[in-house]
Design a protein around this motif. Structure first.
Motif, PDB file in Angstrom:
ATOM      1  N   HIS A   1       0.913  -1.409   0.084  1.00 19.91           N
ATOM      2  CA  HIS A   1       0.300   0.155   0.183  1.00 19.91           C
ATOM      3  C   HIS A   1       0.956   1.471  -0.057  1.00 19.91           C
ATOM      4  CE1 HIS A   1      -3.209   2.760   0.785  1.00 19.91           C
ATOM      5  NE2 HIS A   1      -2.727   2.998   2.412  1.00 19.91           N
ATOM      6  N   TYR A   2       2.384   1.318   0.809  1.00 19.61           N
ATOM      7  CA  TYR A   2       2.498   2.279   1.109  1.00 19.61           C
ATOM      8  C   TYR A   2       3.618   2.796  -0.378  1.00 19.61           C
ATOM      9  CZ  TYR A   2       1.499   2.371   6.003  1.00 19.61           C
ATOM     10  OH  TYR A   2       1.246   2.613   6.628  1.00 19.61           O
ATOM     11  N   VAL A   3       3.807   1.276  -1.232  1.00 23.00           N
ATOM     12  CA  VAL A   3       5.139   1.831  -1.913  1.00 23.00           C
ATOM     13  C   VAL A   3       3.603   2.150  -3.068  1.00 23.00           C
ATOM     14  CG1 VAL A   3       5.783   0.449  -4.314  1.00 23.00           C
ATOM     15  CG2 VAL A   3       6.470   0.046  -1.942  1.00 23.00           C
ATOM     16  N   LEU A   4       2.682   1.628  -3.013  1.00 23.52           N
ATOM     17  CA  LEU A   4       2.051   1.731  -4.071  1.00 23.52           C
ATOM     18  C   LEU A   4       1.581   3.777  -3.855  1.00 23.52           C
ATOM     19  CD1 LEU A   4       0.624   1.055  -7.538  1.00 23.52           C
ATOM     20  CD2 LEU A   4      -1.869   0.019  -6.045  1.00 23.52           C
ATOM     21  N   LYS A   5       1.256   3.750  -3.253  1.00 21.36           N
ATOM     22  CA  LYS A   5       0.706   5.674  -2.598  1.00 21.36           C
ATOM     23  C   LYS A   5       1.924   5.941  -2.618  1.00 21.36           C
ATOM     24  CE  LYS A   5      -0.600   7.738   1.246  1.00 21.36           C
ATOM     25  NZ  LYS A   5      -1.385   7.607   2.900  1.00 21.36           N
TER      26      LYS A   5
ATOM     27  N   SER B   1      -3.933  -0.526  -9.431  1.00 18.70           N
ATOM     28  CA  SER B   1      -5.223  -0.930  -8.142  1.00 18.70           C
ATOM     29  C   SER B   1      -3.814  -1.477  -7.241  1.00 18.70           C
ATOM     30  CB  SER B   1      -6.800  -1.623  -8.458  1.00 18.70           C
ATOM     31  OG  SER B   1      -6.589  -3.025  -8.720  1.00 18.70           O
ATOM     32  N   TYR B   2      -4.865  -1.598  -6.610  1.00 13.72           N
ATOM     33  CA  TYR B   2      -4.314  -1.887  -4.917  1.00 13.72           C
ATOM     34  C   TYR B   2      -4.885  -3.706  -4.815  1.00 13.72           C
ATOM     35  CZ  TYR B   2      -3.372  -3.649  -0.264  1.00 13.72           C
ATOM     36  OH  TYR B   2      -3.232  -3.396   0.676  1.00 13.72           O
ATOM     37  N   THR B   3      -5.409  -4.281  -5.207  1.00 11.39           N
ATOM     38  CA  THR B   3      -5.877  -5.735  -4.751  1.00 11.39           C
ATOM     39  C   THR B   3      -5.012  -5.746  -6.012  1.00 11.39           C
ATOM     40  OG1 THR B   3      -8.093  -4.694  -6.791  1.00 11.39           O
ATOM     41  CG2 THR B   3      -8.417  -5.288  -4.117  1.00 11.39           C
ATOM     42  N   TYR B   4      -5.036  -5.564  -7.659  1.00 11.32           N
ATOM     43  CA  TYR B   4      -3.788  -6.384  -7.647  1.00 11.32           C
ATOM     44  C   TYR B   4      -2.975  -5.991  -7.505  1.00 11.32           C
ATOM     45  CZ  TYR B   4      -0.871  -6.351 -12.379  1.00 11.32           C
ATOM     46  OH  TYR B   4       0.449  -6.741 -13.067  1.00 11.32           O
ATOM     47  N   THR B   5      -1.930  -5.052  -7.255  1.00  6.83           N
ATOM     48  CA  THR B   5      -1.109  -5.161  -6.735  1.00  6.83           C
ATOM     49  C   THR B   5      -0.713  -6.294  -5.742  1.00  6.83           C
ATOM     50  OG1 THR B   5      -0.527  -3.031  -7.141  1.00  6.83           O
ATOM     51  CG2 THR B   5       1.237  -4.217  -5.840  1.00  6.83           C
ATOM     52  N   VAL B   6      -1.674  -6.456  -4.394  1.00  5.51           N
ATOM     53  CA  VAL B   6      -1.875  -6.815  -3.338  1.00  5.51           C
ATOM     54  C   VAL B   6      -1.272  -8.622  -3.617  1.00  5.51           C
ATOM     55  CG1 VAL B   6      -3.627  -7.366  -2.240  1.00  5.51           C
ATOM     56  CG2 VAL B   6      -2.603  -7.246  -1.292  1.00  5.51           C
ATOM     57  N   ASP B   7      -1.934  -8.779  -5.104  1.00  5.90           N
ATOM     58  CA  ASP B   7      -2.605 -10.253  -5.285  1.00  5.90           C
ATOM     59  C   ASP B   7      -0.990 -11.121  -6.332  1.00  5.90           C
ATOM     60  OD1 ASP B   7      -4.213 -10.541  -4.634  1.00  5.90           O
ATOM     61  OD2 ASP B   7      -5.433 -10.392  -6.449  1.00  5.90           O
TER      62      ASP B   7
END
Length: 157
Positions: free
Chosen positions: A116-120, A133-139
């Motif tokens: 989350h922090y990297v994406l932000k 999206s966060y959901t894409y990134t976290v998967d």
């Protein structure tokens, strides 16, 4: 399971099916593991806790548990901290979490929060050309996440 009383195995199978996980599903083994040491009351209490914690309807809780039955084995503290983070800090809708409950099995400190922090950061600094999206990134697996982040950074520079 081989040494378990056959009646207990039948009860576990019936319980897993009531959770919405059919016998032929890939999640069936996990559903059996989830209900192996829980009685009906404990399962109902955990489902109620999930509904309250994530603000899910009965249908949303059923979807989440059928997709990730091991949620029934997670501690209340862990579920509460992930709810607070994903809903309050990340801003995910409870409905989205119900449809992608695998997120709740990821480590909060090892995967959810850092990504989350990297994406932000990369979005705030214009280092990301496209919407991710966060959901894409976290998967993503760790290697793919690192590679894509490095590619985005290189492209932005």
């Amino acid at each position: 399971m081989l040494t378990t009383n056959p009646e207990r195995v039948r009860a576990m199978v019936a319980c897993a099916e009531r959770l919405g996980v059919p016998r032929g599903a890939g999640m069936f083994r996990q559903a059996l593991q989830a209900v192996a040491f829980l009685n009906e009351e404990k399962i109902a209490a955990k489902v109620d806790y999930l509904k309250n914690t994530f603000r899910w309807s009965d249908a949303q809780a059923s979807i989440a548990v059928s997709k990730a039955p091991l949620l029934l084995r997670r501690s209340k503290d862990m579920l509460q901290s992930k709810s607070a983070f994903l809903v309050s800090e990340v801003g995910l809708e409870p409905t989205l979490i119900a449809h992608r409950p695998i997120m709740l099995t990821y480590s909060l400190e090892g995967r959810l929060r850092p990504r989350h922090y990297v994406l932000k950061f990369v979005k705030a600094n214009g280092l990301l050309d496209r919407h991710r999206s966060y959901t894409y990134t976290v998967d993503l697996t760790e290697n793919v996440f690192v590679d894509l982040t490095a590619e985005d950074y290189a492209a932005a520079c």
